[in-house]
Design a protein around this motif. Structure first.
Motif, PDB file in Angstrom:
ATOM      1  N   VAL A 138      -1.412  -0.499  -4.256  1.00  0.00           N
ATOM      2  CA  VAL A 138      -2.780  -0.335  -3.883  1.00  0.00           C
ATOM      3  C   VAL A 138      -2.732   1.228  -3.227  1.00  0.00           C
ATOM      4  O   VAL A 138      -2.120   1.478  -2.329  1.00  0.00           O
ATOM      5  CB  VAL A 138      -3.396  -1.206  -2.761  1.00  0.00           C
ATOM      6  N   ALA A 139      -3.320   2.191  -3.972  1.00  0.00           N
ATOM      7  CA  ALA A 139      -3.467   3.339  -3.307  1.00  0.00           C
ATOM      8  C   ALA A 139      -4.480   3.625  -2.130  1.00  0.00           C
ATOM      9  O   ALA A 139      -5.439   2.815  -2.052  1.00  0.00           O
ATOM     10  CB  ALA A 139      -4.126   4.408  -4.567  1.00  0.00           C
ATOM     11  N   VAL A 140      -4.043   4.687  -1.096  1.00  0.00           N
ATOM     12  CA  VAL A 140      -4.862   4.827  -0.189  1.00  0.00           C
ATOM     13  C   VAL A 140      -5.346   6.348  -0.150  1.00  0.00           C
ATOM     14  O   VAL A 140      -4.423   7.093  -0.102  1.00  0.00           O
ATOM     15  CB  VAL A 140      -4.339   4.395   1.099  1.00  0.00           C
ATOM     16  N   ASP A 141      -6.598   6.333  -0.033  1.00  0.00           N
ATOM     17  CA  ASP A 141      -7.166   7.903   0.106  1.00  0.00           C
ATOM     18  C   ASP A 141      -7.318   8.166   1.739  1.00  0.00           C
ATOM     19  O   ASP A 141      -8.301   7.931   2.138  1.00  0.00           O
ATOM     20  CB  ASP A 141      -8.417   7.880  -0.768  1.00  0.00           C
ATOM     21  N   ARG A 142      -6.385   8.706   2.005  1.00  0.00           N
ATOM     22  CA  ARG A 142      -6.397   9.191   3.387  1.00  0.00           C
ATOM     23  C   ARG A 142      -7.315  10.003   3.726  1.00  0.00           C
ATOM     24  O   ARG A 142      -7.737  10.284   5.165  1.00  0.00           O
ATOM     25  CB  ARG A 142      -4.830   9.514   3.973  1.00  0.00           C
ATOM     26  N   ASP A 143      -7.982  11.060   3.105  1.00  0.00           N
ATOM     27  CA  ASP A 143      -8.837  11.898   3.127  1.00  0.00           C
ATOM     28  C   ASP A 143     -10.299  11.537   3.124  1.00  0.00           C
ATOM     29  O   ASP A 143     -11.241  12.153   3.402  1.00  0.00           O
ATOM     30  CB  ASP A 143      -8.661  12.872   2.121  1.00  0.00           C
ATOM     31  N   HIS A 144     -10.419  10.292   2.729  1.00  0.00           N
ATOM     32  CA  HIS A 144     -11.717   9.424   2.328  1.00  0.00           C
ATOM     33  C   HIS A 144     -11.706   8.136   2.976  1.00  0.00           C
ATOM     34  O   HIS A 144     -11.834   7.212   2.235  1.00  0.00           O
ATOM     35  CB  HIS A 144     -12.189   9.706   1.049  1.00  0.00           C
ATOM     36  N   ASP A 145     -11.725   8.219   4.225  1.00  0.00           N
ATOM     37  CA  ASP A 145     -11.843   6.671   5.031  1.00  0.00           C
ATOM     38  C   ASP A 145     -10.981   5.892   4.573  1.00  0.00           C
ATOM     39  O   ASP A 145     -11.322   4.785   4.572  1.00  0.00           O
ATOM     40  CB  ASP A 145     -13.325   6.397   4.887  1.00  0.00           C
ATOM     41  N   PHE A 164       0.767  -1.275  -0.060  1.00  0.00           N
ATOM     42  CA  PHE A 164       0.068   0.168  -0.069  1.00  0.00           C
ATOM     43  C   PHE A 164       0.835   1.230   0.147  1.00  0.00           C
ATOM     44  O   PHE A 164       1.862   1.352   0.584  1.00  0.00           O
ATOM     45  CB  PHE A 164      -0.881   0.226   1.277  1.00  0.00           C
ATOM     46  N   ASP A 165       0.263   2.416  -0.529  1.00  0.00           N
ATOM     47  CA  ASP A 165       1.024   3.589  -0.484  1.00  0.00           C
ATOM     48  C   ASP A 165       0.904   4.021   1.209  1.00  0.00           C
ATOM     49  O   ASP A 165      -0.138   3.727   1.657  1.00  0.00           O
ATOM     50  CB  ASP A 165       0.147   4.635  -1.232  1.00  0.00           C
ATOM     51  N   ASN A 166       1.972   4.366   1.769  1.00  0.00           N
ATOM     52  CA  ASN A 166       2.100   4.339   3.264  1.00  0.00           C
ATOM     53  C   ASN A 166       3.080   5.739   3.581  1.00  0.00           C
ATOM     54  O   ASN A 166       3.420   6.307   2.869  1.00  0.00           O
ATOM     55  CB  ASN A 166       2.224   2.992   3.992  1.00  0.00           C
ATOM     56  N   PHE A 167       3.458   5.399   4.967  1.00  0.00           N
ATOM     57  CA  PHE A 167       4.286   6.627   5.612  1.00  0.00           C
ATOM     58  C   PHE A 167       5.706   5.989   5.128  1.00  0.00           C
ATOM     59  O   PHE A 167       5.858   5.015   5.684  1.00  0.00           O
ATOM     60  CB  PHE A 167       4.253   6.785   7.035  1.00  0.00           C
ATOM     61  N   VAL A 221     -14.213  -2.561  -1.774  1.00  0.00           N
ATOM     62  CA  VAL A 221     -12.879  -1.975  -2.409  1.00  0.00           C
ATOM     63  C   VAL A 221     -13.155  -1.223  -3.771  1.00  0.00           C
ATOM     64  O   VAL A 221     -13.615  -1.917  -4.549  1.00  0.00           O
ATOM     65  CB  VAL A 221     -11.577  -3.019  -2.472  1.00  0.00           C
ATOM     66  N   ARG A 222     -12.737  -0.018  -3.851  1.00  0.00           N
ATOM     67  CA  ARG A 222     -12.838   0.693  -5.083  1.00  0.00           C
ATOM     68  C   ARG A 222     -11.690  -0.015  -6.127  1.00  0.00           C
ATOM     69  O   ARG A 222     -10.673  -0.393  -5.749  1.00  0.00           O
ATOM     70  CB  ARG A 222     -12.746   1.988  -4.893  1.00  0.00           C
ATOM     71  N   HIS A 223     -12.150   0.061  -7.452  1.00  0.00           N
ATOM     72  CA  HIS A 223     -11.215  -0.571  -8.353  1.00  0.00           C
ATOM     73  C   HIS A 223     -11.032   0.458  -9.503  1.00  0.00           C
ATOM     74  O   HIS A 223     -12.087   1.240  -9.861  1.00  0.00           O
ATOM     75  CB  HIS A 223     -11.549  -1.774  -9.041  1.00  0.00           C
ATOM     76  N   ARG A 224     -10.054   0.649 -10.005  1.00  0.00           N
ATOM     77  CA  ARG A 224      -9.795   1.511 -11.253  1.00  0.00           C
ATOM     78  C   ARG A 224      -9.888   0.520 -12.550  1.00  0.00           C
ATOM     79  O   ARG A 224      -9.691  -0.671 -12.513  1.00  0.00           O
ATOM     80  CB  ARG A 224      -8.329   1.921 -11.413  1.00  0.00           C
TER      81      ARG A 224
END
Length: 417
Positions: A367-374, A351-354, A414-417
């Motif tokens: 896997v992208a993670v949208d930290r602004d939307h849950d 995942f995209d992370n710190f 899970v959302r998909h592209r």
């Protein structure tokens, strides 16, 4: 004809502090919140993996993974010297059970960069009893979780713990002392041995070490560059690989490869930027796929079975990640064809992370993670591309046109592209 055998391990990697969130009792949390350090931002909530591990593992299994590397957070498990948290150990037992239930082989790292605040305060790796303290922690984890840990990694990248923390000041404890740099390296090797002995005494896990092996080269063909190159090669590569001998070396070796680096005594950090025109990542790292093949051959001289426990690219352009996978998996397949015993590939990162002192800017994830939307998870095309290789064992499957039924994860949330 396949490029990889049916029993090859395919997966990705994370570490507790980079994904869990809320690890407030370790040295990294303090480092992140000190404006005098190199850290750009706080790890904060991470990607909330502490609460979402079940759905995350289901997603990775649906993406064709059969293995996963993660770490346990020492500061949660031993919040004070000799005081072990039943709740934290119970949490990690649930985490590893969920991983097993998804059919993912666990690679569990005991130390991935973070130290409990109390341990850091008494000297960390420079404390006289550092190896013994790490051995005590390793024994407790192995005794409690050993049946769920088929593979254990004692320490993640001991060379980088020493280099970044004690010579460059880029990681905790933020020192720039060449004497302490070498002393920390010696302590980390001793801690690995203590960890191997402790795990073997308490569990049947296969235990090893994960080392980062950059492909080093002198920046110029002059005496000063060549001399420093020899020093850095010894301190970053040879010291760690040449000491993996005898019964306490471990049962396997993790190889982590990202880049080619040029050594330069005239550079402030002793490493020169890549030459003009060199392909680079978001981190400024030089992309050099054949370096993975070369460093696998170097690691093979230890006589230990190898697993690529980290390899990946920081980029916001996922087509670059697919190409990175193509070239680096080809280098891995070539090393295997040349006789190197490599048994698995774990991509960095799941995942995209710190990303430590760089914060959340570098994007290493499949896997992208949208930290602004849950913290919504969205698999990238590269995740599906790697899934096709994992399912078929064929390199050319990476560039196959995706088919919705074959590539789509099963998790409807899970959302998909």
């Amino acid at each position: 004809m396949t490029d990889f055998p049916d029993d090859f391990l395919w997966g990705s990697a994370t570490s507790a502090h980079q994904v869990e969130g809320g690890n407030t009792n370790n040295d990294w949390w303090d480092f992140e919140h000190d404006p005098a350090t190199a850290a750009r931002e706080s790890s904060g909530d991470g990607i909330d993996h502490y609460h979402r591990y079940g759905e995350d593992f289901a997603l990775l299994a649906a993406l064709g993974h059969n293995a996963h590397r993660l770490s346990v957070e020492w500061s949660r498990i031993e919040p004070a010297p000799g005081e072990f948290s039943h709740a934290a150990l119970g949490h990690y037992r649930r985490v590893l059970s969920a991983l097993r239930d998804q059919g993912l082989t666990a690679f569990v790292t005991l130390h991935h960069f973070t130290l409990p605040r109390w341990f850091a305060a008494r000297g960390g790796w420079l404390a006289p009893d550092a190896a013994a303290v790490f051995g005590r922690f390793s024994a407790r984890v192995a005794a409690t979780l050993g049946d769920l840990m088929p593979y254990v990694c004692t320490i993640n990248e001991p060379q980088m713990v020493a280099l970044h923390g004690y010579l460059e000041g880029y990681h905790p404890p933020g020192l720039t002392n060449p004497v302490l740099w070498r002393r920390a390296g010696e302590a980390l090797l001793a801690a690995h041995v203590a960890g191997v002995r402790a795990v073997r005494a308490e569990a049947g896990s296969r235990v090893g070490l994960a080392v980062q092996l950059p492909l080093l080269a002198p920046a110029r063909d002059d005496a000063a560059c060549r001399t420093l190159y020899e020093v850095m090669r010894h301190e970053i590569v040879d010291r760690y690989l040449d000491n993996l001998t005898g019964p306490d070396a471990g049962d396997w070796l993790g190889v982590q490869y990202y880049r080619r680096q040029w050594v330069d005594p005239a550079a402030p950090a002793l490493f020169a930027p890549p030459p003009p025109g060199t392909p680079t990542t978001q981190m400024g790292w030089a992309v050099h796929p054949d370096g993975l093949r070369q460093m696998l051959h170097r690691a093979a001289r230890t006589g230990l079975p190898l697993v690529v426990t980290e390899n990946g690219i920081a980029t916001t352009d996922d087509t670059e990640r697919v190409d990175y996978l193509r070239t680096h998996l080809a280098a891995l397949a070539r090393a295997r064809a040349e006789g190197v015993d490599v048994r698995g590939y774990l991509h960095w990162s799941a995942f995209d992370n710190f990303e430590w002192s760089e914060g959340g800017r570098p994007r290493f994830g499949l896997v992208a993670v949208d930290r602004d939307h849950d913290f919504a998870r969205t698999p990238k095309p590269s995740a599906h591309a790697l899934a096709r290789v994992a399912r078929t064992g064929r390199l050319d499957a990476l560039l196959d046109q995706p088919t919705p039924h074959a590539d789509a994860p099963r998790r409807p949330s899970v959302r998909h592209r």
